[in-house]
Design an enzyme around this catalytic site. Structure first.
Site, PDB file in Angstrom:
ATOM      1  CG  HIS A  12      -0.205   0.048   2.520  1.00 11.94           C
ATOM      2  ND1 HIS A  12       0.360   1.202   3.024  1.00 11.94           N
ATOM      3  CD2 HIS A  12       0.062  -0.921   3.417  1.00 11.94           C
ATOM      4  CE1 HIS A  12       0.933   0.952   4.175  1.00 11.94           C
ATOM      5  NE2 HIS A  12       0.776  -0.344   4.440  1.00 11.94           N
ATOM      6  CD  GLU A  83       2.236  -5.527   8.108  1.00  7.37           C
ATOM      7  OE1 GLU A  83       2.480  -6.739   7.958  1.00  7.37           O
ATOM      8  OE2 GLU A  83       2.967  -4.634   7.645  1.00  7.37           O
TER       9      GLU A  83
END
Length: 197
Positions: A12, A83
């Protein structure tokens, strides 16, 4: 004959915490203005690729990067792309953690009330087992430390070795197989960043 499997791993774009170095696991933080521009710049290379599947972490920063990169309409949420769960260390910087716990290394020690390296390895292996059953170009929008762990496991390394595979915001990496040796997984491209101007 089906297309060979190629995994396009995309981290990202920039967030406020990626600037400060704070561990950002499940905190659903937005992209900065610069991070949005970084994500848009990814569309230059991604729009020319025919993807058989687009998968994204459920977290906002990854989903928004996927959307701004121009392929969000095709995306499916994949929970295993999330994550690392940093537990008690969520929002803290490594330097601050090491003041309390000298020598701490997430890749070796994990996080109290969060995930261990073994948890991350198992999650990466579970995801890769499903992906290896597919073919063609697959886009994976994920995060820095989990993305590094996924690459390490792709080539058969222990998760601790992922500490040597840093990923920049809005970077593109490709996990594939050696030409002429389809049984050999390789990192065909690592941490490529489109320069935003």
């Amino acid at each position: 004959m089906s297309q060979p499997l190629r995994l396009f791993l995309i981290r990202h774009g920039e967030t406020a915490w990626s600037i400060t170095g704070q561990h950002t696991g499940f905190t659903d933080i937005a992209l900065t203005a610069h991070g949005k521009d970084e994500a848009r710049s990814l569309s230059r290379c991604l729009r020319t690729i025919a993807f058989t599947r687009v998968l994204t972490s459920p977290l906002l920063r990854a989903r928004r990067t996927c959307e701004l990169a121009g392929i969000g309409a095709e995306a499916l949420t994949e929970p295993d792309l999330v994550e690392w769960n940093y537990g008690d260390y969520e929002g803290k910087r490594t330097v601050d953690i090491q003041q309390e716990r000298p020598g701490w290394n997430v890749w070796r020690d994990g996080c109290p009330h969060g995930e261990t390296p073994a948890n991350i390895s198992d999650r990466a292996d579970r995801l890769l087992a499903r992906l290896r059953a597919l073919a063609g170009n697959i886009a994976l929008f994920s995060h820095g430390q989990f993305g590094s762990a996924l690459a390490a496991r792709w080539i058969g390394l222990a998760v601790i070795e992922a500490q040597h595979l840093a990923l920049s915001p809005a970077s593109l990496s490709i996990l594939a197989h050696e030409a002429g040796h389809p049984e050999v997984p390789v990192i065909a491209l690592w941490n490529a960043v489109t320069v935003y101007r």
